[in-house]
Motif scaffolding. Structure first.
Motif, PDB file in Angstrom:
ATOM      1  N   GLU A 280      20.509   2.271 -34.656  1.00  0.00           N
ATOM      2  CA  GLU A 280      19.826   2.755 -35.848  1.00  0.00           C
ATOM      3  C   GLU A 280      18.693   1.783 -36.149  1.00  0.00           C
ATOM      4  OE1 GLU A 280      21.193   4.141 -40.196  1.00  0.00           O
ATOM      5  OE2 GLU A 280      21.291   1.984 -39.847  1.00  0.00           O
ATOM      6  N   VAL A 281      17.463   2.280 -36.143  1.00  0.00           N
ATOM      7  CA  VAL A 281      16.283   1.451 -36.392  1.00  0.00           C
ATOM      8  C   VAL A 281      15.737   1.816 -37.762  1.00  0.00           C
ATOM      9  CG1 VAL A 281      13.981   0.820 -35.589  1.00  0.00           C
ATOM     10  CG2 VAL A 281      15.772   1.325 -33.931  1.00  0.00           C
ATOM     11  N   ARG A 282      15.629   0.810 -38.633  1.00  0.00           N
ATOM     12  CA  ARG A 282      15.045   1.002 -39.963  1.00  0.00           C
ATOM     13  C   ARG A 282      13.723   0.260 -39.993  1.00  0.00           C
ATOM     14  NH1 ARG A 282      18.404   2.234 -44.559  1.00  0.00           N
ATOM     15  NH2 ARG A 282      20.409   2.982 -43.806  1.00  0.00           N
ATOM     16  N   LEU A 283      12.668   0.957 -40.381  1.00  0.00           N
ATOM     17  CA  LEU A 283      11.323   0.387 -40.402  1.00  0.00           C
ATOM     18  C   LEU A 283      10.707   0.623 -41.766  1.00  0.00           C
ATOM     19  CD1 LEU A 283       8.699  -0.700 -39.002  1.00  0.00           C
ATOM     20  CD2 LEU A 283       8.236   1.675 -38.404  1.00  0.00           C
ATOM     21  N   ARG A 284      10.277  -0.439 -42.402  1.00  0.00           N
ATOM     22  CA  ARG A 284       9.576  -0.344 -43.687  1.00  0.00           C
ATOM     23  C   ARG A 284       8.098  -0.488 -43.374  1.00  0.00           C
ATOM     24  NH1 ARG A 284      10.401   1.625 -48.297  1.00  0.00           N
ATOM     25  NH2 ARG A 284       9.453   0.611 -50.053  1.00  0.00           N
TER      26      ARG A 284
END
Length: 192
Positions: free
Chosen positions: A117-121
């Motif tokens: 799971e990749v979270r990018l802000r």
């Protein structure tokens, strides 16, 4: 005949140089996307512009996949699937702590695997994606969409992001009273 360095420079720039006129040019350096067309046409014999778009996208994604045993960096992957505009922006986001893989802050060289799971802000928006396919080369938007499952919250409506306190052009420098009103509108000033 061009020297070896001139031919290498021509290959890096993407133009064919003198070797294409001789008929010995390499299709990957000819300035066309021959690799993508070949990968797309491998499935159904077309150039990828006709029916079978999903199978074409899968074929192109498979062509962009890393060799066996090769890993893909997280900054390269988020660039390849078009979550950021450039790879350096991806690396900067990782260094700034704006990229998390499985809840952990990662460095740009972190190896991405299937199911992560990749979270990018990025750009005042949170993107949450699950890695469905690992690729190392940048691909088109339809192919990129096949490489991840997007669990991101919907972007806020444009009305909700309206800028507060925009001044008209040519009105000059704001007075102290104008500045206080602008700060109050933006929620920065004290409540008097």
């Amino acid at each position: 005949m061009a020297s070896g360095t001139q031919r290498n420079e021509a290959g890096r720039r993407g133009d064919a140089g003198p070797s294409a006129a001789d008929g010995i040019g390499h299709p990957a350096h000819s300035g066309t996307s021959a690799g993508a067309v070949t990968a797309a046409s491998a499935t159904d014999g077309t150039t990828g512009d006709t029916a079978g778009g999903a199978t074409d996208a899968v074929a192109v994604a498979k062509a962009a996949a890393p060799a066996s045993g090769e890993t893909v960096r997280v900054d390269s992957w988020i660039w390849s699937v078009r979550l950021v505009k450039t790879r350096s922006m991806g690396a900067t986001a990782c260094r700034g702590g704006h990229v998390r893989v499985n809840g952990e802050r990662v460095k740009p060289a972190y190896a991405v695997r299937l199911g992560d799971e990749v979270r990018l802000r990025h750009a005042d928006r949170e993107r949450i994606v699950i890695v469905k396919r690992v690729i190392r080369k940048r691909v088109g938007p339809p192919v990129a969409a096949e490489c991840y499952v997007d669990n991101s919250p919907p972007p806020p409506p444009r009305e909700a992001v309206a800028p507060a306190g925009i001044r008209d052009r040519g009105t000059g420098r704001p007075t102290k009273r104008d500045r206080r009103e602008l700060e109050r509108l933006r929620g920065l000033g004290s409540a008097e």
